[in-house]
Design a protein around this motif. Structure first.
Motif, short mmCIF file in Angstrom:
data_model
loop_
_atom_site.label_atom_id
_atom_site.label_comp_id
_atom_site.label_asym_id
_atom_site.label_seq_id
_atom_site.Cartn_x
_atom_site.Cartn_y
_atom_site.Cartn_z
N CYS A 109 13.00 -57.71 1.82
CA CYS A 109 11.76 -57.32 2.48
C CYS A 109 10.88 -56.49 1.55
O CYS A 109 11.37 -55.78 0.68
N ILE A 110 9.57 -56.61 1.78
CA ILE A 110 8.59 -55.81 1.04
C ILE A 110 7.57 -55.27 2.02
O ILE A 110 7.50 -55.69 3.17
N THR A 111 6.78 -54.29 1.57
CA THR A 111 5.67 -53.81 2.38
C THR A 111 4.54 -54.82 2.31
O THR A 111 4.44 -55.60 1.38
N GLY A 112 3.66 -54.79 3.32
CA GLY A 112 2.57 -55.74 3.35
C GLY A 112 1.33 -55.28 2.63
O GLY A 112 0.33 -55.99 2.59
N THR A 113 1.35 -54.08 2.04
CA THR A 113 0.17 -53.56 1.35
C THR A 113 0.39 -53.53 -0.16
O THR A 113 -0.20 -54.30 -0.90
N GLU A 114 1.29 -52.67 -0.62
CA GLU A 114 1.54 -52.57 -2.06
C GLU A 114 2.52 -53.63 -2.56
O GLU A 114 2.72 -53.77 -3.77
N LEU A 115 3.13 -54.38 -1.63
CA LEU A 115 4.14 -55.39 -1.98
C LEU A 115 5.32 -54.76 -2.73
O LEU A 115 5.87 -55.35 -3.65
N THR A 116 5.69 -53.57 -2.30
CA THR A 116 6.83 -52.89 -2.91
C THR A 116 8.09 -53.17 -2.10
O THR A 116 8.04 -53.45 -0.90
N ALA A 117 9.23 -53.09 -2.77
CA ALA A 117 10.49 -53.44 -2.14
C ALA A 117 10.83 -52.49 -1.01
O ALA A 117 10.66 -51.27 -1.11
N ARG A 118 11.34 -53.07 0.10
CA ARG A 118 11.84 -52.29 1.24
C ARG A 118 13.33 -52.52 1.46
O ARG A 118 13.87 -52.15 2.49
N GLY A 119 13.98 -53.18 0.51
CA GLY A 119 15.40 -53.44 0.63
C GLY A 119 15.69 -54.68 1.45
O GLY A 119 14.83 -55.54 1.65
N ILE A 228 7.71 -59.84 4.77
CA ILE A 228 7.02 -58.57 4.97
C ILE A 228 7.72 -57.80 6.08
O ILE A 228 7.94 -58.32 7.17
N PHE A 229 8.07 -56.59 5.78
CA PHE A 229 8.82 -55.76 6.72
C PHE A 229 8.03 -55.54 8.00
O PHE A 229 6.87 -55.15 7.97
N ASN A 230 8.67 -55.85 9.14
CA ASN A 230 8.11 -55.62 10.47
C ASN A 230 6.80 -56.37 10.72
O ASN A 230 5.95 -55.91 11.48
N GLU A 231 6.62 -57.53 10.11
CA GLU A 231 5.43 -58.35 10.37
C GLU A 231 5.80 -59.77 10.75
O GLU A 231 5.15 -60.73 10.35
N GLY A 232 6.85 -59.92 11.55
CA GLY A 232 7.22 -61.23 12.04
C GLY A 232 7.63 -62.17 10.92
O GLY A 232 8.13 -61.75 9.88
N ASN A 233 7.38 -63.45 11.13
CA ASN A 233 7.79 -64.46 10.15
C ASN A 233 6.68 -64.70 9.13
O ASN A 233 6.11 -65.79 9.05
N THR A 234 6.36 -63.68 8.37
CA THR A 234 5.30 -63.76 7.35
C THR A 234 5.90 -63.60 5.97
O THR A 234 6.68 -62.68 5.72
N PRO A 241 -2.82 -66.10 -5.13
CA PRO A 241 -3.26 -64.71 -5.02
C PRO A 241 -2.42 -63.89 -4.04
O PRO A 241 -2.90 -62.90 -3.50
N PHE A 242 -1.18 -64.30 -3.83
CA PHE A 242 -0.33 -63.66 -2.81
C PHE A 242 0.62 -62.62 -3.41
O PHE A 242 0.54 -61.44 -3.08
N GLY A 243 1.54 -63.08 -4.25
CA GLY A 243 2.61 -62.23 -4.75
C GLY A 243 2.48 -61.88 -6.22
O GLY A 243 1.37 -61.83 -6.77
N LYS A 244 3.64 -61.68 -6.85
CA LYS A 244 3.69 -61.20 -8.23
C LYS A 244 4.52 -62.17 -9.09
O LYS A 244 5.72 -61.95 -9.29
N PRO A 245 3.90 -63.23 -9.58
CA PRO A 245 4.67 -64.22 -10.35
C PRO A 245 5.33 -63.66 -11.60
O PRO A 245 6.41 -64.12 -11.98
#
Length: 312
Positions: A109-119, A228-234, A241-245
């Motif tokens: 999981c990651i956050t939906g803003t900074e795209l940082t790891a949430r474990g 994305i943590f706590n954002e359903g099936n997203t 332009p989504f993630g970090k290739p």
């Protein structure tokens, strides 16, 4: 159909002898989705052409590129299971391991803003991780076969072996489609009382540049990208332009844009072909896996892809 995309590309990189491995999984994942959503899939030859175009592009970046067919992984895992017949199967994978006795559904999981790891977290609509571990108590006092698609760092399997030992479940062996030596060694460095007797891999590599699931490069496919943590099936695909290739898939920075554009066009070709054989459009509401940044349940998915291409 010609699936290669005419995209300006950076100069070739110096040759690296190390493999870059992608595990194929799009056909199986889309087969389940199509059955639920009443779409038709194109014949397998289309998927072979799609993968061949992907191989040609990736070989420009990574001369040691390998795409492992999903049938090879499925057949190999099945053969290992048959050799260990009688052991209950606990699987972290639903693509290559049908009919396991029980599944543990874990995702990064990651956050939906900074795209940082949430474990680690649970997959969408699955029980929380504590409850999933508790259900494994039914195997208390028994030996089991623990299955996953890939052993890369080995950290997740190592932790799970220790957790299982705490509820008196002994992991007799670990089975994986693709095993990386450092990850295998990490698992076998577990405390002796939580140590599996062996790690059995369909494909084994001493070292790799990276190992990524094919689905992570195709926005909107089931289980695609990081959750994305706590954002359903997203999901957040591993491309712009989504993630970090560069960080998530070891794509060189000079190739990041061209690679992402290629993957978006591959995805567009895929959805267009499904529309053609199904004789109906695919709308965003039809996707079970949502994509960060995409909005509009009644928008056609191909239009959303075109918007993403314009953002590059």
């Amino acid at each position: 159909m010609q699936l290669d995309n005419m995209i300006p590309q950076p100069a070739p990189l110096p040759t690296s002898p190390l493999p870059y491995v992608v595990s194929g999984d799009t056909y199986s994942l889309l087969s389940d989705w199509a059955a639920k959503s009443r779409f038709k899939l194109p014949p397998k030859i289309f998927f072979e052409e799609l993968q061949n175009a992907f191989k040609r592009f990736m070989t420009q970046i990574f001369p040691g590129f390998e795409l492992i067919e999903e049938e090879e992984i499925k057949t190999g895992i099945s053969a290992i299971r048959n050799k260990l017949n009688g052991l209950p199967v606990i699987s972290l994978d639903r693509v290559y391991t049908p009919n396991a006795d029980v599944y543990v559904d874990i995702t990064r999981c990651i956050t939906g803003t900074e795209l940082t790891a949430r474990g680690l977290g649970r997959r969408f609509e699955e029980s929380n991780l504590l409850r999933q571990i508790r259900q494994l108590k039914e195997f208390s006092g028994r030996e089991v076969l623990l299955v996953d698609d890939v052993v890369f760092s080995g950290e997740l399997i190592k932790r799970l072996c220790s957790l299982l030992k705490m509820i008196q479940v002994n992991v007799y062996a670990v089975c994986t489609g693709i095993g990386i030596e450092t990850g295998v060694e990490n698992i076998m460095s577990n405390p002796k009382d939580a140590l599996p007797r062996q790690v059995l891999s369909v494909r084994e590599y001493k070292t790799v540049i990276d190992e990524v699931c094919e689905r992570d490069f195709y926005p909107g496919l089931p289980q695609s990208g990081r959750s994305i943590f706590n954002e359903g099936n997203t999901g957040v695909p591993y491309i712009l332009p989504f993630g970090k290739p560069e960080e998530w898939a070891s794509i060189p920075s000079d190739w990041s844009k061209a690679f992402s554009e290629f993957c978006l066009n591959q995805t567009r070709n895929l959805y267009q072909e499904i529309e053609d054989v199904s004789n109906r459009s695919i709308y965003y509401r039809d996707l079970e896996r949502k994509v960060i940044g995409w909005k509009g349940e009644n928008c056609r998915v191909i239009d959303l892809i075109d918007q993403s291409l314009q953002q590059l």
